[in-house]
Design a protein around this motif. Structure first.
Motif, PDB file in Angstrom:
ATOM      1  N   UNK A 140      14.453  20.109 -89.305  1.00  0.00           N
ATOM      2  CA  UNK A 140      13.790  21.404 -90.313  1.00  0.00           C
ATOM      3  C   UNK A 140      12.616  20.920 -90.610  1.00  0.00           C
ATOM      4  N   UNK A 141      11.369  21.800 -90.293  1.00  0.00           N
ATOM      5  CA  UNK A 141      10.248  21.642 -90.332  1.00  0.00           C
ATOM      6  C   UNK A 141       9.821  22.407 -91.841  1.00  0.00           C
ATOM      7  N   UNK A 142       8.891  21.406 -92.680  1.00  0.00           N
ATOM      8  CA  UNK A 142       8.377  22.106 -93.882  1.00  0.00           C
ATOM      9  C   UNK A 142       7.157  22.658 -93.505  1.00  0.00           C
ATOM     10  N   UNK A 143       6.612  23.780 -93.746  1.00  0.00           N
ATOM     11  CA  UNK A 143       5.158  24.343 -93.486  1.00  0.00           C
ATOM     12  C   UNK A 143       4.717  25.010 -94.733  1.00  0.00           C
ATOM     13  N   UNK A 144       3.404  25.141 -94.819  1.00  0.00           N
ATOM     14  CA  UNK A 144       3.066  26.070 -95.973  1.00  0.00           C
ATOM     15  C   UNK A 144       1.462  25.718 -96.208  1.00  0.00           C
ATOM     16  N   UNK A 145       1.015  26.484 -97.043  1.00  0.00           N
ATOM     17  CA  UNK A 145      -0.622  26.205 -97.451  1.00  0.00           C
ATOM     18  C   UNK A 145      -0.503  24.682 -98.113  1.00  0.00           C
TER      19      UNK A 145
ATOM     20  N   UNK B  41      14.404  24.734 -87.282  1.00  0.00           N
ATOM     21  CA  UNK B  41      14.471  25.639 -88.438  1.00  0.00           C
ATOM     22  C   UNK B  41      13.060  25.141 -89.182  1.00  0.00           C
ATOM     23  N   UNK B  42      12.478  26.263 -89.369  1.00  0.00           N
ATOM     24  CA  UNK B  42      11.219  26.242 -90.300  1.00  0.00           C
ATOM     25  C   UNK B  42      11.316  26.733 -91.733  1.00  0.00           C
ATOM     26  N   UNK B  43      10.886  25.960 -92.771  1.00  0.00           N
ATOM     27  CA  UNK B  43      10.950  26.460 -94.146  1.00  0.00           C
ATOM     28  C   UNK B  43       9.471  26.481 -94.578  1.00  0.00           C
ATOM     29  N   UNK B  44       9.064  27.823 -94.848  1.00  0.00           N
ATOM     30  CA  UNK B  44       7.670  28.162 -95.342  1.00  0.00           C
ATOM     31  C   UNK B  44       7.724  27.697 -96.952  1.00  0.00           C
TER      32      UNK B  44
ATOM     33  N   UNK C 106      11.499  36.723 -87.464  1.00  0.00           N
ATOM     34  CA  UNK C 106      13.226  36.568 -87.528  1.00  0.00           C
ATOM     35  C   UNK C 106      13.407  35.075 -87.810  1.00  0.00           C
ATOM     36  N   UNK C 107      13.979  34.686 -88.594  1.00  0.00           N
ATOM     37  CA  UNK C 107      14.502  33.298 -88.653  1.00  0.00           C
ATOM     38  C   UNK C 107      13.777  32.126 -89.806  1.00  0.00           C
ATOM     39  N   UNK C 108      12.582  32.711 -90.115  1.00  0.00           N
ATOM     40  CA  UNK C 108      11.761  31.883 -91.093  1.00  0.00           C
ATOM     41  C   UNK C 108      12.476  31.854 -92.429  1.00  0.00           C
ATOM     42  N   UNK C 109      12.492  30.850 -93.067  1.00  0.00           N
ATOM     43  CA  UNK C 109      13.169  30.643 -94.601  1.00  0.00           C
ATOM     44  C   UNK C 109      11.869  30.320 -95.497  1.00  0.00           C
TER      45      UNK C 109
ATOM     46  N   UNK D  43      21.525  26.731 -98.064  1.00  0.00           N
ATOM     47  CA  UNK D  43      20.911  27.946 -97.069  1.00  0.00           C
ATOM     48  C   UNK D  43      20.716  26.970 -96.005  1.00  0.00           C
ATOM     49  N   UNK D  44      20.028  25.869 -96.011  1.00  0.00           N
ATOM     50  CA  UNK D  44      19.776  25.079 -94.889  1.00  0.00           C
ATOM     51  C   UNK D  44      20.943  24.670 -93.926  1.00  0.00           C
TER      52      UNK D  44
END
Length: 437
Positions: free
Chosen positions: A213-218, A292-295, A326-329, A373-374
């Motif tokens: 599970x990868x965390x991405x974001x500003x 899975x990618x979590x924004x 489709x698929x981003x949390x 959810x994850x």
């Protein structure tokens, strides 16, 4: 006149300018983020490397000037501010050509760096791992190659950056293009080795079927704070742009008892330098390979929607456009900072979308819902089944370990009683295999 000498540069007193057209061209996209927010972000970038911002200003121009980017009147006014407040560095929040940079330095009588140079300076100061240093140096050299007045001062590493803010011999030396080219080629070879090593690590993780599970974001959206809370780690997490640079990975226990791997990646920023994106592709591949990618979004920030667009744009550049659609949390972070009315509206909106969770990484609110959810998303269609397999059938047991996740196993004299999570398709294959034997 030439820029000030090194002794004046060491003061760290800084002027930040955000130049903008009075009438933005159609389709420029500048309207998505307010000039005040852009200026505030530029100030944040400057303070992230301990520059003392003594003056910040939005400079509105009718048209861009080839020689100095901004008009002569604005240059003259800024020169007066630089002299009056003993400013050593002027940060231009935009792209400045080498010619414009040289002319501005002569007019302002101080060091001038643009947005790209500032971000590279921050990354140069923050890179801790060998991989991070290689990637930032590659980006910095690619940027410097077009700047004929730069010296190779970053090799001294005296202040942790890359020398854009000045250093010994800055005004006497020019970059040797041939040496820079050779160094870039060497760095690319070393990064290819990094890429190969990362690939081997990913293959090893696939053999132990832990989803990633990868965390991405500003930048400054709270990724590292959330990472620490979910994994009980102590990754650096500060209220600062680009507080962390090198990616981190930790085991993540899910509510069902399953295990996953959580990856904290470098934060994104608007107008991320192309040199940087290219250099960090080896690290960003961790995002492309994630299950899975979590924004993580700073929902309290006034430009949260514009930041969301910037992150989606970078993910699109990485070939993840389909995942974005489709698929981003989405983890809407910092709800503890919202007014009660805003908070209620947000919570109701999140309830209508199962892939959106409102959280506070600081207080922990909503993190349980995010974990569930994850768990649900990485579980997919797997179900827990209890199977009795003859102890003598080693091949069947090995098949279950290879294709499912064995939760418990209890052996008696004749049978192994296994609780295993399998997809419906794999369960059907296993039963067909048993019938065939």
């Amino acid at each position: 006149m030439a820029p000030r000498d090194e002794s004046s540069l060491s003061t760290g007193r800084c002027l930040v300018l955000h130049p903008m057209l009075k009438v933005a061209p159609s389709g420029s996209g500048d309207g998505a983020r307010s000039p005040e927010a852009r200026l505030q972000e530029a100030v944040g970038l400057a303070t992230a490397i301990n520059l003392e911002v003594v003056h910040a200003e939005i400079v509105r121009v009718v048209r861009w000037r080839p020689a100095t980017l901004i008009g002569s009147g604005a240059v003259e006014k800024c020169a007066g501010t630089v002299e009056e407040k003993a400013i050593a560095v002027a940060v231009i929040d935009g792209t400045v050509s080498p010619v414009q940079q040289r002319n501005l330095e002569r007019a302002l009588k101080c060091k001038v760096i643009d947005r790209t140079g500032l971000i590279l300076e921050i990354f140069g100061a923050r890179a801790r791992t060998r991989e991070g240093q290689l990637q930032v140096e590659l980006a910095a050299l690619s940027y410097q190659r077009s700047r004929l007045v730069r010296s190779w001062t970053h090799l001294e590493r005296q202040r942790g950056g890359f020398g854009f803010l000045g250093g010994p011999g800055e005004s006497q030396l020019e970059i040797d293009r041939r040496l820079i080219g050779e160094r870039i080629a060497k760095l690319k070879r070393e990064l290819e080795e990094v890429k190969r090593t990362r690939g081997l690590h990913r293959e090893a993780r696939k053999r132990v079927p832990y989803p990633v599970v990868a965390l991405v974001g500003y930048t400054n959206a709270g990724k590292s704070t959330l990472f620490n809370r979910l994994t009980r780690s102590a990754v650096v997490a500060e209220d600062m742009l680009f507080a962390t640079l090198d990616p981190a990975m930790r085991r993540l226990p899910l509510p069902s008892g399953r295990q996953a791997i959580l990856s904290d990646t470098v934060g994104f920023v608007s107008e991320l330098p192309t040199h940087l994106v290219a250099a960090f592709r080896a690290t960003l591949e961790e995002v492309t390979e994630a299950d899975l990618i979590v924004h993580v979004r700073d929902i309290h920030h006034p430009d949260s929607e514009a930041q969301k667009s910037d992150v989606h744009a970078v993910l699109g550049d990485l070939g993840l456009g389909e995942t974005v659609e489709h698929g981003l949390i989405e983890a809407l972070n910092k709800i503890d900072l919202l007014e009660p009315e805003q908070r209620e509206v947000l919570l109701r909106q999140a309830q209508r979308n199962r892939d959106v969770v409102s959280i506070s990484a600081v207080t922990g609110e909503g993190c349980g819902a995010l974990m569930r959810l994850l768990d649900y998303r990485v579980e997919g269609d797997r179900q827990l089944v209890h199977l009795d397999v003859p102890v003598s059938d080693g091949a069947a047991l090995a098949w279950l370990y290879a294709h499912g996740e064995v939760m418990t196993r209890r052996d008696d004299e004749e049978e192994a009683h296994v609780a295993v999570r399998l997809s419906e398709a794999d369960l059907g294959r296993f039963r067909s295999r048993r019938l065939a034997h």
